[in-house]
Design a protein around this motif. Structure first.
Motif, PDB file in Angstrom:
ATOM      1  N   ALA A  48       0.536   3.417  -0.905  1.00 17.43           N
ATOM      2  CA  ALA A  48      -0.791   3.802  -1.361  1.00 17.43           C
ATOM      3  C   ALA A  48      -0.716   5.123  -2.097  1.00 17.43           C
ATOM      4  N   GLY A  79      -5.132   4.312  -6.104  1.00 19.86           N
ATOM      5  CA  GLY A  79      -4.463   3.040  -6.389  1.00 19.86           C
ATOM      6  C   GLY A  79      -3.195   2.905  -5.593  1.00 19.86           C
ATOM      7  N   PHE A  80      -2.191   2.278  -6.193  1.00 17.88           N
ATOM      8  CA  PHE A  80      -0.966   1.972  -5.474  1.00 17.88           C
ATOM      9  C   PHE A  80       0.226   2.197  -6.385  1.00 17.88           C
ATOM     10  N   LYS A  81       1.376   2.446  -5.780  1.00 18.66           N
ATOM     11  CA  LYS A  81       2.601   2.487  -6.554  1.00 18.66           C
ATOM     12  C   LYS A  81       3.695   1.812  -5.753  1.00 18.66           C
TER      13      LYS A  81
END
Lengths: 115, 117
Positions: free
Chosen positions: A96, A100-102
């Motif tokens: 997280a 957003g997300f990576k």
């Protein structure tokens, strides 16, 4: 923060032999885990992913991976190696990020297949 | 149904020049990620962008590197005053607008291979 460790930067198997590529992760629960494959001079392609539910995940090209929470592992296997499997394989975990997300990748394992 | 498009595929720059790497995400994708790949080191996260916003740039070097993803046009990774250590393959990946969960995979381009002479 999440992290991924791939054991063995190079693995060599004979054609027809079992393929085992190791991946351990550190993650908060639940982890979202992926295996990608990279052929020479190309980008990465998704092989399979684990989200929730069944711990044995089947992917493309006959590969599968088993999520083992107790061992924090997500090893990739294929019963019988083919010459076309020679490539670099990356284990990855989603993390997280603010807004957003990576996706965090391991260092990769290069698979060699001998005739 | 075009995938993630990166250009150029190969880029040669002399030390001190600027490098501009372009990435057009898949149609319908509004999240873009840049990764750098060095031999034996895997992919290192650099930056995560949505349209007109930088979401996470924790992997970007503090100097000389910048990224943008304008409302119109491709995402650009810009490296100013390149040095030999910048030589690497740079990959762009995209994911869809509705990527609200962690299990959506990334779609990768074929990369730009930067060589600094």
């Amino acid at each position: 923060a999440q992290s991924v460790t791939q054991l063995g930067s190079h693995v060599s198997v004979s054609e027809g032999a079992l393929v085992l590529l190791r991946c351990n992760y550190s993650s908060s629960v639940p982890p979202y885990l992926f295996w990608y494959v990279q052929y020479p001079n190309q980008g990465l392609q998704l092989l399979l992913k684990y989200t929730t539910g069944a711990t044995l995940v089947k992917g493309i090209n006959g590969f599968e991976a088993e999520f083992k929470k107790s061992e924090t592992s997500f090893h990739l296997t294929k019963p019988s190696a083919h010459m076309s499997d020679a490539a670099e394989y990356f284990c990855a975990v989603s993390d997280a990020a603010a807004g957003g997300f990576k996706t965090i990748f391991g260092a990769g394992t290069r698979l060699f297949v001998k005739a | 149904n075009a995938g993630v498009m990166q250009n150029p595929r190969h880029l040669v720059r002399r030390r001190g020049q600027e490098a501009r790497l372009r990435c057009s995400p898949m149609k319908g994708h509004s999240h873009v990620y840049w990764y750098r790949q060095l031999p034996e080191e895997g992919l290192k996260f650099m930056v995560y962008l949505q349209k007109e916003n930088i979401i996470d740039e924790s992997g970007m070097p503090k100097e000389r590197f910048s990224a943008e993803f304008p409302k119109e046009g491709p995402s650009i990774l810009r490296i100013q005053q390149v040095v030999r250590g910048d030589s690497a393959a740079y990959f762009c990946a995209s994911s869809p607008l509705d990527r609200m969960d962690l299990n959506s995979p990334l779609h990768f381009g074929n990369g730009t291979r930067l060589t600094v002479t």
